[in-house]
Design a protein around this motif. Structure first.
Motif, PDB file in Angstrom:
ATOM      1  N   GLY A   1       1.218   8.426   2.983  1.00  0.00           N
ATOM      2  CA  GLY A   1       0.859   9.792   3.355  1.00  0.00           C
ATOM      3  C   GLY A   1       1.554  10.231   4.632  1.00  0.00           C
ATOM      4  N   ARG A   2       1.606   9.327   5.644  1.00  0.00           N
ATOM      5  CA  ARG A   2       2.300   9.656   6.891  1.00  0.00           C
ATOM      6  C   ARG A   2       3.791   9.820   6.651  1.00  0.00           C
ATOM      7  NH1 ARG A   2      -1.578   6.088   9.150  1.00  0.00           N
ATOM      8  NH2 ARG A   2      -0.169   4.324   8.946  1.00  0.00           N
ATOM      9  N   ALA A   3       4.363   8.951   5.827  1.00  0.00           N
ATOM     10  CA  ALA A   3       5.793   9.058   5.527  1.00  0.00           C
ATOM     11  C   ALA A   3       6.082  10.358   4.773  1.00  0.00           C
ATOM     12  CB  ALA A   3       6.252   7.854   4.702  1.00  0.00           C
ATOM     13  N   ALA A   4       5.218  10.712   3.850  1.00  0.00           N
ATOM     14  CA  ALA A   4       5.419  11.957   3.104  1.00  0.00           C
ATOM     15  C   ALA A   4       5.297  13.159   4.032  1.00  0.00           C
ATOM     16  CB  ALA A   4       4.402  12.059   1.964  1.00  0.00           C
ATOM     17  N   ALA A   5       4.327  13.111   4.949  1.00  0.00           N
ATOM     18  CA  ALA A   5       4.167  14.213   5.903  1.00  0.00           C
ATOM     19  C   ALA A   5       5.394  14.326   6.801  1.00  0.00           C
ATOM     20  CB  ALA A   5       2.909  14.004   6.737  1.00  0.00           C
ATOM     21  N   ALA A   6       5.931  13.181   7.227  1.00  0.00           N
ATOM     22  CA  ALA A   6       7.139  13.198   8.061  1.00  0.00           C
ATOM     23  C   ALA A   6       8.319  13.763   7.282  1.00  0.00           C
ATOM     24  CB  ALA A   6       7.452  11.796   8.563  1.00  0.00           C
ATOM     25  N   MET A   7       8.439  13.386   6.012  1.00  0.00           N
ATOM     26  CA  MET A   7       9.533  13.904   5.203  1.00  0.00           C
ATOM     27  C   MET A   7       9.403  15.416   5.006  1.00  0.00           C
ATOM     28  SD  MET A   7      10.055  10.844   2.388  1.00  0.00           S
ATOM     29  CE  MET A   7      10.593  11.976   1.177  1.00  0.00           C
ATOM     30  N   VAL A   8       8.188  15.891   4.812  1.00  0.00           N
ATOM     31  CA  VAL A   8       7.974  17.331   4.647  1.00  0.00           C
ATOM     32  C   VAL A   8       8.332  18.051   5.941  1.00  0.00           C
ATOM     33  CG1 VAL A   8       6.171  19.081   4.375  1.00  0.00           C
ATOM     34  CG2 VAL A   8       6.285  17.152   2.799  1.00  0.00           C
ATOM     35  N   ALA A   9       7.958  17.483   7.094  1.00  0.00           N
ATOM     36  CA  ALA A   9       8.275  18.103   8.382  1.00  0.00           C
ATOM     37  C   ALA A   9       9.783  18.177   8.597  1.00  0.00           C
ATOM     38  CB  ALA A   9       7.610  17.342   9.519  1.00  0.00           C
ATOM     39  N   VAL A  10      10.484  17.092   8.316  1.00  0.00           N
ATOM     40  CA  VAL A  10      11.943  17.077   8.484  1.00  0.00           C
ATOM     41  C   VAL A  10      12.588  18.079   7.529  1.00  0.00           C
ATOM     42  CG1 VAL A  10      14.001  15.668   8.122  1.00  0.00           C
ATOM     43  CG2 VAL A  10      12.069  14.738   9.388  1.00  0.00           C
ATOM     44  N   LEU A  11      12.124  18.100   6.303  1.00  0.00           N
ATOM     45  CA  LEU A  11      12.666  19.036   5.324  1.00  0.00           C
ATOM     46  C   LEU A  11      12.438  20.480   5.766  1.00  0.00           C
ATOM     47  CD1 LEU A  11      14.078  19.111   2.608  1.00  0.00           C
ATOM     48  CD2 LEU A  11      11.856  19.170   1.506  1.00  0.00           C
ATOM     49  N   ALA A  12      11.268  20.759   6.322  1.00  0.00           N
ATOM     50  CA  ALA A  12      10.980  22.113   6.810  1.00  0.00           C
ATOM     51  C   ALA A  12      11.905  22.473   7.966  1.00  0.00           C
ATOM     52  CB  ALA A  12       9.523  22.215   7.240  1.00  0.00           C
ATOM     53  N   LEU A  13      12.152  21.529   8.872  1.00  0.00           N
ATOM     54  CA  LEU A  13      13.046  21.797   9.999  1.00  0.00           C
ATOM     55  C   LEU A  13      14.474  22.044   9.546  1.00  0.00           C
ATOM     56  CD1 LEU A  13      11.750  19.243  12.639  1.00  0.00           C
ATOM     57  CD2 LEU A  13      11.531  21.722  12.688  1.00  0.00           C
ATOM     58  N   VAL A  14      14.878  21.390   8.471  1.00  0.00           N
ATOM     59  CA  VAL A  14      16.238  21.562   7.968  1.00  0.00           C
ATOM     60  C   VAL A  14      16.367  22.865   7.177  1.00  0.00           C
ATOM     61  CG1 VAL A  14      17.926  20.620   6.338  1.00  0.00           C
ATOM     62  CG2 VAL A  14      16.783  19.110   7.958  1.00  0.00           C
ATOM     63  N   LEU A  15      15.389  23.167   6.348  1.00  0.00           N
ATOM     64  CA  LEU A  15      15.501  24.319   5.459  1.00  0.00           C
ATOM     65  C   LEU A  15      15.075  25.641   6.094  1.00  0.00           C
ATOM     66  CD1 LEU A  15      14.293  22.871   2.056  1.00  0.00           C
ATOM     67  CD2 LEU A  15      16.609  23.315   2.825  1.00  0.00           C
ATOM     68  N   LEU A  16      14.209  25.610   7.089  1.00  0.00           N
ATOM     69  CA  LEU A  16      13.719  26.849   7.687  1.00  0.00           C
ATOM     70  C   LEU A  16      14.835  27.721   8.246  1.00  0.00           C
ATOM     71  CD1 LEU A  16      11.200  28.464   8.194  1.00  0.00           C
ATOM     72  CD2 LEU A  16      10.967  27.314  10.387  1.00  0.00           C
ATOM     73  N   PRO A  17      15.804  27.180   8.994  1.00  0.00           N
ATOM     74  CA  PRO A  17      16.890  28.052   9.467  1.00  0.00           C
ATOM     75  C   PRO A  17      17.713  28.650   8.327  1.00  0.00           C
ATOM     76  CG  PRO A  17      16.871  26.001  10.692  1.00  0.00           C
ATOM     77  CD  PRO A  17      15.888  25.859   9.578  1.00  0.00           C
ATOM     78  N   LEU A  18      17.802  27.956   7.202  1.00  0.00           N
ATOM     79  CA  LEU A  18      18.573  28.483   6.082  1.00  0.00           C
ATOM     80  C   LEU A  18      17.860  29.654   5.413  1.00  0.00           C
ATOM     81  CD1 LEU A  18      19.702  25.133   4.443  1.00  0.00           C
ATOM     82  CD2 LEU A  18      21.028  26.638   5.919  1.00  0.00           C
ATOM     83  N   LEU A  19      16.534  29.694   5.524  1.00  0.00           N
ATOM     84  CA  LEU A  19      15.775  30.752   4.873  1.00  0.00           C
ATOM     85  C   LEU A  19      15.644  31.996   5.737  1.00  0.00           C
ATOM     86  CD1 LEU A  19      12.928  28.579   3.313  1.00  0.00           C
ATOM     87  CD2 LEU A  19      14.961  29.493   2.192  1.00  0.00           C
ATOM     88  N   GLN A  20      15.931  31.883   7.024  1.00  0.00           N
ATOM     89  CA  GLN A  20      15.832  33.033   7.902  1.00  0.00           C
ATOM     90  C   GLN A  20      16.993  33.976   7.651  1.00  0.00           C
ATOM     91  OE1 GLN A  20      15.660  31.393  11.789  1.00  0.00           O
ATOM     92  NE2 GLN A  20      13.497  30.926  11.668  1.00  0.00           N
ATOM     93  N   ALA A  21      16.747  35.255   7.889  1.00  0.00           N
ATOM     94  CA  ALA A  21      17.806  36.250   7.711  1.00  0.00           C
ATOM     95  C   ALA A  21      18.880  36.034   8.763  1.00  0.00           C
ATOM     96  CB  ALA A  21      17.220  37.647   7.833  1.00  0.00           C
ATOM     97  N   PRO A  22      20.151  36.093   8.379  1.00  0.00           N
ATOM     98  CA  PRO A  22      21.212  35.893   9.366  1.00  0.00           C
ATOM     99  C   PRO A  22      21.265  37.044  10.353  1.00  0.00           C
ATOM    100  CG  PRO A  22      22.129  36.555   7.267  1.00  0.00           C
ATOM    101  CD  PRO A  22      20.656  36.332   7.053  1.00  0.00           C
TER     102      PRO A  22
END
Length: 158
Positions: A37-58
């Motif tokens: 569960g902790r590993a999955a939460a960490a993976m979700v956090a890292v994925l969010a940090l990577v994908l969030l800038p891509l989803l923001q309007a340029p």
């Protein structure tokens, strides 16, 4: 052929047959699920940090507002941008522009993107055929090389 049964009944029957898990097995399962569960939460956090800038309007590519001029009687819009060049340590940063900056000119149905020259003094832009110079911002120099040099009289629009 075995009789048909409901999935819930089948699950209860299998639990009864297997009996309770030994204490050590239950602890191991809890630890494994907690770690997973902790590993999955960490993976979700890292994925969010990577994908969030891509989803923001340029951000807009050209942040400055265009300047309006009249050149040879026709309206001209000039939009200057410093581009993606890091200006630290680059000489000739006259008027806040650096080599690597550019200007976009819209005139007579033509759009030109002219790169900044490294000439000393006021900012000037050229692609070898067109020349835009802001020695006097109220009356910039606009020229075209076509056989000879054609100069267009420009003035800031009111």
């Amino acid at each position: 052929m075995p009789p048909m049964c409901r999935p819930q009944a089948l699950a209860q029957q299998l639990k009864r047959q297997a009996g309770p898990l030994p204490r050590q097995a239950r602890r191991s399962a809890r630890r494994w699920f907690a770690t997973a569960g902790r590993a999955a939460a960490a993976m979700v956090a890292v994925l969010a940090l990577v994908l969030l800038p891509l989803l923001q309007a340029p951000a807009p590519a050209l942040a400055a507002s265009p300047e309006a001029y009249r050149c040879d009687g026709d309206p001209l819009l000039a939009l200057a941008d410093n581009g993606a060049v890091d200006a630290i340590g680059i000489p000739n940063t006259a008027a806040g522009t650096v080599p690597g900056a550019f200007v976009v000119l819209r005139w007579r149905g033509v759009t030109l993107q002219l790169p900044r020259t490294n000439n000393a003094g006021a900012p000037s832009y050229t692609d070898g055929k067109w020349w835009w110079s802001l020695e006097d911002p109220a009356a910039p120099r606009f020229q075209q090389r076509q056989g000879g040099v054609i100069s267009y009289a420009c003035e800031r629009a009111a």
